[in-house]
Motif scaffolding. Structure first.
Motif, PDB file in Angstrom:
ATOM      1  N   ASN A 122       0.808  -1.211   0.000  1.00 49.61           N
ATOM      2  CA  ASN A 122       0.000   0.000   0.000  1.00 49.61           C
ATOM      3  C   ASN A 122       0.846   1.268   0.000  1.00 49.61           C
ATOM      4  O   ASN A 122       0.491   2.247  -0.660  1.00 49.61           O
ATOM      5  CB  ASN A 122      -0.931   0.017   1.219  1.00 49.61           C
ATOM      6  CG  ASN A 122      -1.933  -1.107   1.202  1.00 49.61           C
ATOM      7  OD1 ASN A 122      -2.338  -1.581   0.151  1.00 49.61           O
ATOM      8  ND2 ASN A 122      -2.334  -1.559   2.384  1.00 49.61           N
ATOM      9  N   ALA A 123       1.942   1.251   0.752  1.00 54.00           N
ATOM     10  CA  ALA A 123       2.705   2.489   0.951  1.00 54.00           C
ATOM     11  C   ALA A 123       4.140   2.410   0.468  1.00 54.00           C
ATOM     12  O   ALA A 123       4.844   3.417   0.479  1.00 54.00           O
ATOM     13  CB  ALA A 123       2.686   2.852   2.449  1.00 54.00           C
ATOM     14  N   SER A 144      -1.705   4.958   6.382  1.00 51.44           N
ATOM     15  CA  SER A 144      -2.209   3.628   6.046  1.00 51.44           C
ATOM     16  C   SER A 144      -3.193   3.131   7.093  1.00 51.44           C
ATOM     17  O   SER A 144      -4.258   2.586   6.758  1.00 51.44           O
ATOM     18  CB  SER A 144      -1.043   2.642   5.906  1.00 51.44           C
ATOM     19  OG  SER A 144      -0.202   2.989   4.838  1.00 51.44           O
ATOM     20  N   SER A 172      -4.972   1.913   1.004  1.00 49.64           N
ATOM     21  CA  SER A 172      -5.230   1.468   2.376  1.00 49.64           C
ATOM     22  C   SER A 172      -6.721   1.462   2.669  1.00 49.64           C
ATOM     23  O   SER A 172      -7.232   0.550   3.328  1.00 49.64           O
ATOM     24  CB  SER A 172      -4.492   2.375   3.366  1.00 49.64           C
ATOM     25  OG  SER A 172      -3.104   2.346   3.145  1.00 49.64           O
TER      26      SER A 172
END
Length: 264
Positions: A27-28, A47, A170
């Motif tokens: 996600n990040a 997130s 997220s």
């Protein structure tokens, strides 16, 4: 609370812990390690905010995956954990959501002989997902040369989009992956609390390590694969079907590797 329900909560806690920590870098990671758009500590906070808001605001749209009667949820979660541990031991990328949903279908068929109401649609979408992701990846990577010629004054916009993508992925993860787990617990408030706590612990205890390595340059990642990933998962949330981002990420990685090999 019966023993069966206690086991369901314990399994959901473990699954949420594993999948939340395991997916943090997906996600990040690009914004932290690829574009350096955000520090890993702030990425963790963003997130977690996306996880909780996605689960709370849209998690109930996974209602089509609620299983009533029998021990289908318990069996499905147990199988998903075993598959995940086997995959980790073999260092093969595995999707807990894909394993969980497929196990849920198998357990439901064995116990009641009925498919979940959205099973045909979800399985068909899964089969088409790698092709869709490869197509989007091809278009995005082909546009890299044109994007690189843009003035540096657009870098701020690019960084803002990278950071926004962290939240969107997220949020999608919370609504989709964690929402599926919440559905197996009957959307109870206790279940919501268990999943929120376990997802936070998963990020803080195991997920941050990979993100930290990305932020310090020990591991390298790119950003555009996450931009098309956001499109895929927003589309999946629009259809309210469980999607697994491991296949999307792997499909992009395969295409990106072959493209780089041709350019070498």
């Amino acid at each position: 609370m019966t023993n069966s329900l206690l086991i369901d909560y314990a399994l959901a806690f473990l699954l949420s812990f594993l999948v939340s920590g395991n997916n943090l870098s997906a996600n990040a990671g690009a914004a932290v390690g690829g574009s350096r758009s955000i520090d890993y500590k702030y990425a963790i906070i963003l997130s977690l905010l996306g996880y909780v808001l996605g689960l709370w605001l849209q998690g109930t749209y996974m209602r089509a995956n609620v299983v009533s009667g029998g021990d289908a949820a318990m069996v499905a979660m147990t199988v998903a954990i075993i598959i995940f541990l086997v995959g980790e031991g073999m260092r093969v990328p595995m999707s807990l959501t894909g394993s969980l949903y497929a196990s849920l279908i198998g357990a439901s068929l064995a116990m009641g002989g009925h498919l979940l109401s959205n099973a045909v649609f979800v399985l068909g979408y899964w089969l088409s997902l790698p092709i869709i992701v490869m197509f989007l990846s091809y278009i995005l990577y082909k546009s890299l040369s044109a994007f690189s010629r843009l003035s540096f004054k657009y870098i701020g916009v690019y960084r803002a989009l990278s950071i926004l993508t962290v939240f969107l992925l997220s949020f999608s993860f919370g609504a989709n992956n964690l929402g599926l787990l919440w559905a197996l617990l009957g959307f109870s408030y206790r279940g919501l609390l268990v999943i929120v706590i376990s997802s936070i612990l998963g990020v803080l205890l195991i997920g941050w390590r990979t993100l930290y390595r990305l932020g310090t340059g020990a591991v390298h990642d790119r950003t555009l694969n996450k931009l098309h990933g956001a499109i895929i998962f927003i589309h999946g949330n629009g259809n309210w079907d469980p999607l697994f981002r491991t296949n999307a990420h792997n499909s992009d990685h395969i295409l990106r590797t072959s493209w780089c090999w041709r350019c070498a």
